[in-house]
Design a protein around this motif. Structure first.
Motif, mmCIF file in Angstrom:
data_model
loop_
_atom_site.group_PDB
_atom_site.id
_atom_site.type_symbol
_atom_site.label_atom_id
_atom_site.label_comp_id
_atom_site.label_asym_id
_atom_site.label_seq_id
_atom_site.Cartn_x
_atom_site.Cartn_y
_atom_site.Cartn_z
ATOM 1 N N GLN A 1 0.854 -1.185 0.000
ATOM 2 C CA GLN A 1 0.000 0.000 0.000
ATOM 3 C C GLN A 1 0.888 1.231 0.000
ATOM 4 O OE1 GLN A 1 -3.432 -0.279 0.319
ATOM 5 N NE2 GLN A 1 -3.944 1.885 0.397
ATOM 6 N N VAL A 2 0.707 2.066 -0.976
ATOM 7 C CA VAL A 2 1.475 3.297 -1.081
ATOM 8 C C VAL A 2 0.677 4.433 -0.458
ATOM 9 C CG1 VAL A 2 2.494 4.985 -2.635
ATOM 10 C CG2 VAL A 2 2.656 2.543 -3.157
ATOM 11 N N GLN A 3 1.299 5.186 0.410
ATOM 12 C CA GLN A 3 0.653 6.347 1.008
ATOM 13 C C GLN A 3 1.552 7.565 0.846
ATOM 14 O OE1 GLN A 3 -0.224 5.055 5.096
ATOM 15 N NE2 GLN A 3 -2.369 4.982 4.527
ATOM 16 N N LEU A 4 0.917 8.696 0.570
ATOM 17 C CA LEU A 4 1.620 9.965 0.438
ATOM 18 C C LEU A 4 1.029 10.932 1.457
ATOM 19 C CD1 LEU A 4 1.517 10.278 -3.448
ATOM 20 C CD2 LEU A 4 3.475 9.585 -2.070
ATOM 21 N N VAL A 5 1.889 11.586 2.211
ATOM 22 C CA VAL A 5 1.425 12.518 3.235
ATOM 23 C C VAL A 5 2.124 13.854 3.029
ATOM 24 C CG1 VAL A 5 1.227 13.002 5.689
ATOM 25 C CG2 VAL A 5 1.034 10.641 4.868
ATOM 26 N N GLU A 6 1.332 14.866 2.689
ATOM 27 C CA GLU A 6 1.868 16.205 2.494
ATOM 28 C C GLU A 6 1.864 16.987 3.809
ATOM 29 O OE1 GLU A 6 -0.758 15.387 -1.238
ATOM 30 O OE2 GLU A 6 -0.870 15.068 0.925
ATOM 31 N N SER A 7 2.794 17.922 3.923
ATOM 32 C CA SER A 7 2.838 18.813 5.079
ATOM 33 C C SER A 7 3.518 20.113 4.669
ATOM 34 C CB SER A 7 3.591 18.169 6.249
ATOM 35 O OG SER A 7 4.917 17.874 5.883
ATOM 36 N N GLY A 8 3.410 21.108 5.548
ATOM 37 C CA GLY A 8 4.106 22.367 5.310
ATOM 38 C C GLY A 8 3.237 23.504 4.824
#
Length: 118
Positions: A1-8
């Motif tokens: 399972q690929v997960q992408l988590v953005e921040s900033g």
């Protein structure tokens, strides 16, 4: 399972800067191109910048000279450095893992909000 988590993301005054980060899970990160997209209220999602696994980059005309994209394959992270921000840069920013051949999005993050306002 690929997960992408953005921040900033956040609120910044015109002319200010922000650096967005996108951390990816999974082992495919280094082989695939990465991209940043954005979607402003009432508008379609648009491509902002891409960074291929070989180091080639693309920037939309609207952000050329103001934004840069980089990636750290050791930490499975891609960055978007945004300088000289304008109110029209206000949008929800998404990162994506792109398909190698078509450069179309394969996996999406949930996005991080950037608001440029005085």
């Amino acid at each position: 399972q690929v997960q992408l988590v953005e921040s900033g993301g956040g609120l910044v005054q015109p002319g200010g800067s922000l650096r967005l980060s996108c951390a990816a899970s999974g082992s495919i990160f280094s082989r695939y191109p990465m991209g940043w997209y954005r979607q402003a209220p009432g508008k379609q999602r648009e491509l902002v910048a891409t960074f291929t696994s070989s180091g080639n980059t693309y920037f939309a005309d609207s952000i050329k000279g103001r934004f840069t994209i980089s990636r750290d394959n050791e930490y499975n992270t891609v960055y978007l450095q945004m300088n000289s921000l304008k109110p029209e840069d206000t949008a929800l920013y998404y990162c994506a893992i792109l398909n190698i051949m078509s450069q179309t999005p394969r996996y999406w993050g949930l996005g991080t909000q950037v608001t440029v306002s005085s």
